[in-house]
Design an enzyme around this catalytic site. Structure first.
Site, PDB file in Angstrom:
ATOM      1  N   CYS A 113       0.852  -1.195   0.000  1.00 40.18           N
ATOM      2  CA  CYS A 113       0.000   0.000   0.000  1.00 40.18           C
ATOM      3  C   CYS A 113       0.886   1.243   0.000  1.00 40.18           C
ATOM      4  CB  CYS A 113      -0.901   0.005   1.239  1.00 40.18           C
ATOM      5  SG  CYS A 113      -2.026   1.421   1.277  1.00 40.18           S
ATOM      6  N   CYS A 117      -0.149   4.695   6.872  1.00 37.15           N
ATOM      7  CA  CYS A 117      -0.816   4.683   8.181  1.00 37.15           C
ATOM      8  C   CYS A 117       0.126   4.019   9.189  1.00 37.15           C
ATOM      9  CB  CYS A 117      -2.133   3.935   8.097  1.00 37.15           C
ATOM     10  SG  CYS A 117      -3.213   4.574   6.793  1.00 37.15           S
ATOM     11  N   GLY A 166      -3.918  -2.469   0.766  1.00 37.33           N
ATOM     12  CA  GLY A 166      -4.089  -1.478  -0.294  1.00 37.33           C
ATOM     13  C   GLY A 166      -5.195  -0.482  -0.030  1.00 37.33           C
ATOM     14  N   GLU A 167      -5.150   0.602  -0.800  1.00 36.16           N
ATOM     15  CA  GLU A 167      -6.192   1.629  -0.747  1.00 36.16           C
ATOM     16  C   GLU A 167      -7.068   1.423  -1.988  1.00 36.16           C
ATOM     17  OE1 GLU A 167      -7.642   4.339   1.001  1.00 36.16           O
ATOM     18  OE2 GLU A 167      -8.832   4.140  -0.815  1.00 36.16           O
ATOM     19  N   SER A 198     -13.521   0.203   1.822  1.00 35.98           N
ATOM     20  CA  SER A 198     -13.024   1.041   2.913  1.00 35.98           C
ATOM     21  C   SER A 198     -11.884   1.919   2.408  1.00 35.98           C
ATOM     22  CB  SER A 198     -12.516   0.116   4.028  1.00 35.98           C
ATOM     23  OG  SER A 198     -11.880   0.872   5.015  1.00 35.98           O
ATOM     24  N   SER A 221     -11.992   5.174   7.008  1.00 36.64           N
ATOM     25  CA  SER A 221     -11.172   4.937   8.190  1.00 36.64           C
ATOM     26  C   SER A 221     -10.742   6.295   8.750  1.00 36.64           C
ATOM     27  CB  SER A 221      -9.954   4.106   7.765  1.00 36.64           C
ATOM     28  OG  SER A 221      -9.105   3.948   8.857  1.00 36.64           O
ATOM     29  N   LEU A 222     -11.164   6.583   9.975  1.00 33.11           N
ATOM     30  CA  LEU A 222     -10.880   7.919  10.537  1.00 33.11           C
ATOM     31  C   LEU A 222      -9.656   7.897  11.446  1.00 33.11           C
ATOM     32  CD1 LEU A 222     -14.227   9.659  11.577  1.00 33.11           C
ATOM     33  CD2 LEU A 222     -12.589  10.356   9.827  1.00 33.11           C
ATOM     34  N   ASN A 301      -5.053  -4.662  16.465  1.00 32.24           N
ATOM     35  CA  ASN A 301      -4.360  -5.947  16.595  1.00 32.24           C
ATOM     36  C   ASN A 301      -2.871  -5.631  16.752  1.00 32.24           C
ATOM     37  OD1 ASN A 301      -5.704  -8.332  16.684  1.00 32.24           O
ATOM     38  ND2 ASN A 301      -5.500  -8.810  14.531  1.00 32.24           N
ATOM     39  N   CYS A 344      -5.830  -6.103   9.176  1.00 31.69           N
ATOM     40  CA  CYS A 344      -5.429  -5.491   7.918  1.00 31.69           C
ATOM     41  C   CYS A 344      -3.913  -5.529   7.720  1.00 31.69           C
ATOM     42  CB  CYS A 344      -5.920  -4.055   7.887  1.00 31.69           C
ATOM     43  SG  CYS A 344      -5.279  -3.131   6.520  1.00 31.69           S
TER      44      CYS A 344
HETATM   45  S1  SF4 Z   1      -4.482   0.981   6.857  1.00 32.69           S
HETATM   46 FE1  SF4 Z   1      -5.144   0.555   4.756  1.00 32.69          FE
HETATM   47  S2  SF4 Z   1      -4.742   2.508   3.683  1.00 32.69           S
HETATM   48 FE2  SF4 Z   1      -3.554   2.590   5.584  1.00 32.69          FE
HETATM   49  S3  SF4 Z   1      -1.525   1.803   5.014  1.00 32.69           S
HETATM   50 FE3  SF4 Z   1      -2.746   0.051   5.752  1.00 32.69          FE
HETATM   51  S4  SF4 Z   1      -3.597  -0.871   3.912  1.00 32.69           S
HETATM   52 FE4  SF4 Z   1      -2.933   1.215   3.374  1.00 32.69          FE
END
Ligand code: SF4
Length: 366
Positions: A113, A117, A166-167, A198, A221-222, A301, A344
């Site tokens: 990704c 984050c 991924g986004e 999402s 996602s906030l 997690n 995730c």
């Molecule tokens: S939370 Fe989602 S958008 Fe953010 S880095 Fe991880 S996979 Fe990418």
């Protein structure tokens, strides 16, 4: 076979055109679509209702499947997690979550990704590449075949969530192509109404999605109620800060169908974003923008390289009660598959980290 056409990403009309270019009648395209998408067959050899000669031609120029399952983990709660590899060796992760009345499959839209984050292991991979529509569809085939047997009709409905690696909104075209293929009643027949995408907050694509007919549901996602904290946790916020994001949500909200709600996701990080003050700020933010959304609180997690711990149950309950007292419908998402790292991005990143650690230990990375 790098130039081979990936047939799992083609809709029924596209497959019909494809076989017609080979001089075959249209019904062969429909047969092929049913074999790939309804019977979920993954090799031309298995499609025995097609003439042998056609199967041989197809295997020279096209692919019925490209993803390979590298590892499969089954949690004590029934959650199944797959680490797959693309034809060019990149990780793809998918999670199958059985529930009483439906199954949910969490799929990836990209390998790695590009967003950073700080609470996410996938972020540490960076973007390897976006997945094709075929690679998105295949993840669903693999999970359903593994859970029920090749081509067996699932006993419950299947919901899909684009919450793996991924986004998704940075791969919107391929994602929408995949959703069109999956919606076909002669194939998987999973309609967009059963799909939630999402996003970390790619504002222009939220606005594009709002204009798309037959679109999936949207979750945002906030992770933080203020720009200052969100800049730190989700750097995409520096590009599209909260006011821009919530204004886009407001536009999206106008396109909601009866009974449909926008969802916000809020990962709960101990001592970082989980105080009563944060809850008040979050409620004020949504109320200031007059958004009637559903809030999902997600216990983090924990994973070794990440500097966060999950909030305690008491803290999560207090946070939830405070939001509810301000009129926000709030739910706590039950963590599934914790024993197999089913959060995730955790599996692919964990495996890659392990590989890197092993390589480092023998000096291969120097
Ligand atoms: S939370 Fe989602 S958008 Fe953010 S880095 Fe991880 S996979 Fe990418």
């Amino acid at each position: 076979m790098d130039n081979a056409v990936q047939l799992t990403g083609l809709s029924q009309p596209e497959l019909v055109s494809f076989v017609e270019t080979l001089g075959e009648p249209a019904y062969r395209g429909r047969q092929l679509f049913a074999a790939l998408q309804h019977r979920r067959l993954r090799s031309f050899d298995e499609i025995t209702d097609l003439p042998k000669e056609l199967r041989a031609r197809l295997s020279q120029m096209a692919q019925a499947a490209t993803l390979k399952v590298e590892s499969r983990y089954v949690s004590s709660d029934g959650t199944r997690r797959y680490l797959m590899k693309t034809h060019d060796g990149l990780p793809v992760e998918t999670v199958f979550i059985p529930e009483e009345r439906r199954d949910t499959i969490c799929f990836s839209s990209q390998s790695g990704c590009p967003l950073q984050c700080t609470f996410c292991l996938t972020a540490q991979l960076g973007l390897l590449r976006s997945l094709t529509a075929g690679e998105i569809v295949e993840q669903i085939h693999i999970a359903l075949n593994d859970a029920y047997g090749t081509g067996v009709k699932p006993p419950r409905g299947t919901n899909l969530v684009a919450m793996g690696a991924g986004e998704p909104l940075l791969n919107l075209d391929q994602l929408l192509n995949a959703l069109r293929v999956m919606a076909d009643p002669q194939g998987l027949h999973i309609v967009p109404n059963r799909v939630t995408v999402s996003t970390a907050g790619v504002v222009p694509r939220i606005l594009d999605l709002a204009k798309t007919s037959d679109r999936p549901h949207l979750a945002i996602s906030l992770a933080a109620p203020t720009d200052e904290l969100r800049d730190e946790l989700m750097p995409i916020n520096k590009r599209w800060p909260l006011d821009d994001l919530l204004s886009a949500c407001k536009v999206f909200e106008k396109t909601l169908k009866p009974g449909e709600r926008l969802t916000f996701e809020y990962v709960m990080l101990d001592g970082v974003n989980d105080s009563e003050e944060h809850a008040r700020q979050l409620a004020n933010l949504l109320n200031r923008h007059n958004i009637k959304a559903k809030m999902n609180l997600i216990p983090h997690n924990p994973a070794d390289p990440l500097p966060y711990q999950p909030s305690s149950e008491t803290t999560v309950d207090r946070f939830k009660n405070l939001l509810e007292s301000k009129g926000i419908h709030t739910y706590v998402r039950r963590p599934r598959g914790r024993d197999i790292f089913a959060a995730c991005g955790q599996l692919a990143a964990r495996q890659t980290t392990l590989i890197n650690i092993e390589s480092n230990s023998v000096g291969a990375n120097t």
